[in-house]
Design a protein around this motif. Structure first.
Motif, mmCIF file in Angstrom:
data_model
loop_
_atom_site.group_PDB
_atom_site.id
_atom_site.type_symbol
_atom_site.label_atom_id
_atom_site.label_comp_id
_atom_site.label_asym_id
_atom_site.label_seq_id
_atom_site.Cartn_x
_atom_site.Cartn_y
_atom_site.Cartn_z
ATOM 1 N N MET A 47 0.804 -1.216 0.000
ATOM 2 C CA MET A 47 0.000 0.000 0.000
ATOM 3 C C MET A 47 0.837 1.266 0.000
ATOM 4 S SD MET A 47 -3.255 -0.567 2.516
ATOM 5 C CE MET A 47 -2.332 -1.290 3.878
ATOM 6 N N ARG A 48 2.086 1.149 0.400
ATOM 7 C CA ARG A 48 2.970 2.314 0.461
ATOM 8 C C ARG A 48 3.696 2.548 -0.847
ATOM 9 N NH1 ARG A 48 1.589 0.140 4.756
ATOM 10 N NH2 ARG A 48 2.634 -1.822 4.296
ATOM 11 N N ASN A 49 3.243 1.871 -1.910
ATOM 12 C CA ASN A 49 3.757 2.061 -3.265
ATOM 13 C C ASN A 49 5.181 1.549 -3.425
ATOM 14 O OD1 ASN A 49 3.384 2.843 -5.954
ATOM 15 N ND2 ASN A 49 4.295 4.858 -5.623
ATOM 16 N N THR A 50 5.507 0.501 -2.690
ATOM 17 C CA THR A 50 6.807 -0.129 -2.849
ATOM 18 C C THR A 50 6.801 -0.995 -4.114
ATOM 19 O OG1 THR A 50 7.047 -0.228 -0.448
ATOM 20 C CG2 THR A 50 8.500 -1.650 -1.747
ATOM 21 N N PRO A 51 7.829 -0.931 -4.933
ATOM 22 C CA PRO A 51 7.868 -1.814 -6.100
ATOM 23 C C PRO A 51 7.810 -3.276 -5.669
ATOM 24 C CG PRO A 51 9.520 -0.084 -6.293
ATOM 25 C CD PRO A 51 8.984 -0.003 -4.892
ATOM 26 N N LEU A 98 -9.519 3.581 -0.127
ATOM 27 C CA LEU A 98 -9.307 4.567 0.937
ATOM 28 C C LEU A 98 -8.080 4.186 1.764
ATOM 29 C CD1 LEU A 98 -12.961 5.186 2.161
ATOM 30 C CD2 LEU A 98 -11.487 6.818 0.954
ATOM 31 N N ASP A 99 -7.901 2.899 2.011
ATOM 32 C CA ASP A 99 -6.698 2.445 2.717
ATOM 33 C C ASP A 99 -5.442 2.732 1.897
ATOM 34 O OD1 ASP A 99 -8.154 1.232 4.914
ATOM 35 O OD2 ASP A 99 -8.721 -0.331 3.506
ATOM 36 N N VAL A 100 -5.551 2.552 0.582
ATOM 37 C CA VAL A 100 -4.413 2.839 -0.295
ATOM 38 C C VAL A 100 -4.031 4.318 -0.207
ATOM 39 C CG1 VAL A 100 -3.713 3.013 -2.720
ATOM 40 C CG2 VAL A 100 -4.821 0.932 -1.886
ATOM 41 N N ILE A 101 -5.011 5.191 -0.272
ATOM 42 C CA ILE A 101 -4.738 6.632 -0.182
ATOM 43 C C ILE A 101 -4.102 6.965 1.161
ATOM 44 C CG2 ILE A 101 -5.829 8.907 -0.041
ATOM 45 C CD1 ILE A 101 -7.830 7.962 -2.142
ATOM 46 N N ARG A 102 -4.645 6.396 2.219
ATOM 47 C CA ARG A 102 -4.100 6.671 3.552
ATOM 48 C C ARG A 102 -2.637 6.264 3.663
ATOM 49 N NH1 ARG A 102 -6.564 2.900 6.476
ATOM 50 N NH2 ARG A 102 -4.645 1.646 6.563
ATOM 51 N N GLU A 103 -2.333 5.035 3.267
ATOM 52 C CA GLU A 103 -0.986 4.525 3.448
ATOM 53 C C GLU A 103 0.003 5.131 2.454
ATOM 54 O OE1 GLU A 103 0.205 2.597 5.830
ATOM 55 O OE2 GLU A 103 -1.747 2.591 6.809
ATOM 56 N N SER A 104 -0.418 5.323 1.212
ATOM 57 C CA SER A 104 0.518 5.846 0.209
ATOM 58 C C SER A 104 0.937 7.281 0.514
ATOM 59 C CB SER A 104 -0.103 5.753 -1.191
ATOM 60 O OG SER A 104 -1.229 6.600 -1.304
#
Length: 346
Positions: free
Chosen positions: A40-44, A75-81
């Motif tokens: 979720m933090r946009n890690t490759p 919404l979880d993706v937005i929060r964590e990213s």
């Protein structure tokens, strides 16, 4: 924009799932009906899958991280990213995103009887498997036997293709190599994908190419399956490792999920009551084991890890022999399963 609650926001984001992923998870890429990224933090990476379209399996915008077991919505993706904490900030960001114009995701190509299947699709996987032949008497059988796998009964999901296309990337020319083809199936035995292991022309080893194995199609939750699932089964990562264990417990249904993240996300048959995890001896294998044990226990399924001496069970059978492997596996099985599944192998 009128004020929306969390459920409404999540549904509206789901309708723009691909645009959301391209904006907040740009380290990932689209794979069929999913956006694939590390977390979720946009890690490759490849362990997290975001559903891009509504399907019978779930709603667009829902995700599962096969490595950690995390699941949620956009919404979880937005929060964590973005590293947000308060929901009001997450909601404000979601409303801001939804107020922007976003291009519609590319529609899937229309299917016509005369057109080829989309590259990498489930339909392409089914066609590849249909074009392949049984492995008996082929160099695929030679290859497996050289890897210590002698018992090939019940392996209808394995086939051989004498001239399977190989292309390491979009800029390279296409080559043709013989290949072991494995059908990836769902719990209803429908083919959803395929796995290719390119081989040397004499079957002595894998082909001398950079990328020796590739999967295609819809893989998440599915596996290369051997035997009919019942109340007990074994699941692992690699095909050869799982087949090596099957040499010892031939009556037990087994499944190869093809990678550690996919093993962690494998779907359970309804009748399953005990699951043996054929783990690889590395950090990724440890993570898949832990996630799968947690998921199995939550579903009321007993989970038992089977651990190799070396890197995986195929290395064990090649280095130590089948008698040593039988001893290694025997002490890790539940006593009732030794009598039930190992009797015919002794």
């Amino acid at each position: 924009m009128a004020r929306l609650d969390a459920s409404d926001l999540a549904q509206r984001l789901g309708r723009q799932a691909e645009a959301v992923c391209r904006h907040y998870l740009d380290a990932g890429r689209r794979q069929g009906n999913y956006w694939q990224v590390g977390d979720m933090r946009n890690t490759p990476g490849r362990s997290m899958f975001v559903r891009l379209r509504d399907t019978p399996k779930g709603q667009a915008g829902k995700f599962t991280d096969a490595a950690t077991g995390e699941h949620g919505d956009l919404l979880d993706v937005i929060r964590e990213s973005l590293g947000l904490v308060d929901f009001k900030d997450v909601a404000e960001e979601a409303r801001r995103f939804l107020s922007l114009p976003h291009p519609e995701p590319e529609p899937p190509p229309k299917k016509h009887a005369s057109t080829p299947a989309q590259l990498g699709s489930s339909e392409a996987a089914r066609r590849l498997f249909a074009m392949s032949q049984p492995i008996g008497g082929t160099i695929a059988e030679t290859y497996l036997r050289r890897r210590g796998i002698m018992s090939l009964h019940g392996n209808g999901n394995l086939r051989f293709h004498p001239r399977c296309y190989y292309r390491p990337d979009e800029h390279s020319p296409t080559e043709k190599w013989p290949a072991l083809i494995a059908a990836v199936t769902d719990l209803n035995s429908k083919i959803t994908g395929a796995h290719r292991t390119w081989l040397a022309p004499d079957g002595s080893d894998k082909a001398p190419i950079d990328i020796q194995r590739k999967a295609m199609g819809d893989l998440l939750g599915h596996a290369v399956r051997f035997g009919t699932p019942g109340d007990v089964m074994a699941a692992g990562e690699g095909i050869e490792s799982v087949l090596s264990v099957r040499e010892i417990i031939p009556g037990m249904a087994t499944a190869a999920a093809l990678s550690a993240p996919h093993l962690a996300a494998i779907l359970f048959p309804d009748a399953l009551r005990r699951l043996y995890i054929v783990r690889d001896n590395d950090p990724a294998g440890d993570g898949a084991r832990d996630s799968l044990i947690e998921r199995a226990n939550a579903a009321g399924i007993e989970a038992i890890a089977l651990s190799p001496t070396f890197g995986d069970f195929n290395e064990d059978i090649r280095q130590l022999g089948i008698d040593a492997l039988r001893a290694i596996v025997r002490v890790q099985l539940a006593p009732q399963d030794v009598a039930r599944f190992m009797a015919r192998a002794t």
